[in-house]
Design a protein around this motif. Structure first.
Motif, short mmCIF file in Angstrom:
data_model
loop_
_atom_site.label_atom_id
_atom_site.label_comp_id
_atom_site.label_asym_id
_atom_site.label_seq_id
_atom_site.Cartn_x
_atom_site.Cartn_y
_atom_site.Cartn_z
N GLU A 152 -3.03 -10.59 2.37
CA GLU A 152 -2.59 -10.71 4.72
C GLU A 152 -2.62 -12.05 5.18
OE1 GLU A 152 -5.04 -9.06 8.27
OE2 GLU A 152 -5.32 -7.73 7.14
N LEU A 153 -3.48 -12.73 4.69
CA LEU A 153 -4.14 -14.14 5.07
C LEU A 153 -2.98 -15.11 4.78
CD1 LEU A 153 -6.33 -16.61 6.75
CD2 LEU A 153 -7.61 -16.57 3.91
N ALA A 154 -2.60 -14.33 3.32
CA ALA A 154 -1.47 -15.49 2.84
C ALA A 154 -0.36 -16.14 3.91
CB ALA A 154 -1.54 -15.85 1.29
N GLY A 155 -0.05 -13.68 3.86
CA GLY A 155 1.14 -13.79 5.10
C GLY A 155 0.91 -13.81 6.29
N ARG A 156 -0.26 -14.02 6.79
CA ARG A 156 0.09 -14.60 7.45
C ARG A 156 0.28 -16.29 8.45
NH1 ARG A 156 -4.83 -11.95 11.05
NH2 ARG A 156 -4.21 -12.97 12.57
N ILE A 157 -0.60 -16.39 6.87
CA ILE A 157 -0.17 -18.41 7.27
C ILE A 157 1.20 -18.56 6.73
CG2 ILE A 157 -0.94 -20.27 6.18
CD1 ILE A 157 -3.88 -19.44 5.77
N ASP A 158 1.71 -17.74 6.57
CA ASP A 158 2.95 -18.31 5.53
C ASP A 158 3.93 -18.08 6.56
OD1 ASP A 158 4.93 -18.86 3.90
OD2 ASP A 158 5.89 -17.25 3.88
N ALA A 159 3.54 -17.28 8.11
CA ALA A 159 4.41 -16.36 8.46
C ALA A 159 4.18 -17.49 10.06
CB ALA A 159 3.54 -15.25 9.55
N LEU A 160 3.24 -18.32 10.28
CA LEU A 160 2.86 -18.97 10.67
C LEU A 160 3.77 -20.26 10.18
CD1 LEU A 160 1.04 -20.57 13.29
CD2 LEU A 160 -0.34 -20.66 11.86
N ILE A 161 3.50 -20.76 9.26
CA ILE A 161 4.58 -21.96 8.97
C ILE A 161 6.09 -21.94 8.94
CG2 ILE A 161 5.10 -22.95 7.08
CD1 ILE A 161 2.08 -23.01 6.10
N GLN A 162 6.22 -20.44 8.78
CA GLN A 162 7.29 -19.86 8.41
C GLN A 162 8.65 -20.14 9.91
OE1 GLN A 162 9.87 -20.19 6.27
NE2 GLN A 162 8.32 -20.15 5.13
N GLU A 163 7.32 -20.28 11.26
CA GLU A 163 7.33 -20.52 12.88
C GLU A 163 8.00 -21.91 12.89
OE1 GLU A 163 5.03 -19.02 15.52
OE2 GLU A 163 4.55 -17.07 14.68
N TYR A 164 7.21 -22.68 12.65
CA TYR A 164 7.77 -23.64 12.55
C TYR A 164 8.66 -24.18 11.62
CZ TYR A 164 3.81 -24.64 15.54
OH TYR A 164 2.63 -24.53 16.40
N VAL A 165 8.70 -23.45 10.60
CA VAL A 165 10.16 -23.73 9.91
C VAL A 165 11.14 -23.42 10.80
CG1 VAL A 165 11.63 -23.94 7.83
CG2 VAL A 165 9.04 -23.99 7.45
N ALA A 166 11.57 -22.30 11.03
CA ALA A 166 12.80 -22.17 12.02
C ALA A 166 12.89 -23.30 12.90
CB ALA A 166 11.99 -20.01 12.24
N ASP A 167 11.91 -23.76 13.39
CA ASP A 167 11.79 -24.41 15.07
C ASP A 167 11.71 -25.28 14.96
OD1 ASP A 167 12.60 -24.65 17.58
OD2 ASP A 167 10.58 -24.14 18.33
N PRO A 168 12.11 -26.99 14.33
CA PRO A 168 11.63 -28.20 13.97
C PRO A 168 11.72 -28.88 15.03
CG PRO A 168 14.27 -27.18 13.46
CD PRO A 168 13.82 -26.37 13.50
N SER A 169 10.96 -30.16 15.50
CA SER A 169 11.10 -31.08 16.61
C SER A 169 12.50 -31.42 16.68
CB SER A 169 9.59 -31.39 16.73
OG SER A 169 9.66 -31.99 17.56
N ALA A 170 12.82 -32.04 18.05
CA ALA A 170 14.11 -32.36 18.19
C ALA A 170 13.28 -34.04 18.68
CB ALA A 170 15.08 -32.30 18.84
N ASP A 171 12.13 -33.68 19.33
CA ASP A 171 11.66 -35.32 19.43
C ASP A 171 12.07 -36.47 18.47
OD1 ASP A 171 9.84 -37.36 20.05
OD2 ASP A 171 8.25 -35.86 21.42
N PRO A 172 12.15 -37.82 19.50
CA PRO A 172 12.24 -38.46 18.10
C PRO A 172 11.28 -39.21 17.18
CG PRO A 172 12.98 -39.23 19.82
CD PRO A 172 12.70 -38.10 20.42
N ASP A 173 9.81 -39.01 17.90
CA ASP A 173 8.84 -39.95 17.59
C ASP A 173 8.41 -38.32 15.97
OD1 ASP A 173 8.73 -41.63 18.97
OD2 ASP A 173 7.54 -40.37 20.51
N ALA A 174 8.95 -37.58 16.21
CA ALA A 174 9.01 -36.61 14.42
C ALA A 174 8.95 -37.43 13.80
CB ALA A 174 9.48 -35.27 15.42
N ALA A 175 8.51 -36.34 12.40
CA ALA A 175 8.01 -36.71 11.47
C ALA A 175 7.91 -35.74 10.20
CB ALA A 175 7.31 -37.98 10.51
#
Length: 188
Positions: A152-175
């Motif tokens: 369950e913990l692995a799934g929750r961590i993965d889901a959280l990371i996937q949120e950031y994968v799906a919504d990458p930062s457009a900020d020019p300072d993003a890396a």
């Protein structure tokens, strides 16, 4: 709670992904987007023929795919990372000595890869801005869990990371940021 695009990898997919150059190609296509053999050869310093060979192995395994809509002519071939991500467990390979060896080797390669990325950061820290120095993190905890709760913990961590994968930062300072986590039974 695995993402819908996550598939269990068989030993042929695991073997395809865990060659060092092929892993780098998959990462380049995933982070920088579709590319031609020439662009990938320039990025890796490898010969185009070698890149072509490894791309064919990855395509056969279903890890990457052609992106024909990007080609300007019939000779130009573009490649992109397939929309699926893969997971595997030694439990999937139990009873098949060859598959077990591939899975164990892949686990060792993953840990080594993670440590390389972490050590690359450590070598570059003196060049980083204070903001990046404060933002970079490491965390660890001792938890008392059942296998079901760890899953369950692995799934929750993965889901959280996937949120950031799906919504990458457009900020020019993003890396590009490499994030990894391990949760394993252990002893202090």
């Amino acid at each position: 709670m695995s993402p819908a695009n996550r598939r269990t990898a068989d030993s042929s997919v695991i073997a395809a992904i865990h060659h060092p150059l092929r892993r780098r190609l998959v990462e380049l296509l995933g982070v920088e987007g579709p590319a031609t053999v020439g662009r990938l050869a320039d990025a890796t310093g490898e010969l185009p023929g070698n890149i072509s060979h490894h791309l064919k192995v990855l395509a056969t395994a279903g890890v990457i795919e052609e992106a024909p809509e990007l080609a300007k002519n019939r000779r130009e071939r573009w490649w992109r990372r397939a929309k699926a991500s893969y997971s595997w467990s030694l439990a999937d390979a139990k009873g098949d000595p060859a598959a077990e060896l591939v899975a164990l080797s892949a686990e060792e390669a993953n840990v080594a890869h993670h440590l390389v990325k972490l050590n690359q950061w450590r070598e570059r820290q003196s060049e980083a801005s204070e903001q990046w120095l404060r933002a970079a993190f490491s965390t660890d905890s001792w938890l008392k869990l059942t296998p079901a709760r760890l899953e369950e913990l692995a799934g929750r961590i993965d889901a959280l990371i996937q949120e950031y994968v799906a919504d990458p930062s457009a900020d020019p300072d993003a890396a590009n940021v490499f994030v990894f986590a391990h949760g394993v039974p252990a002893r202090p």
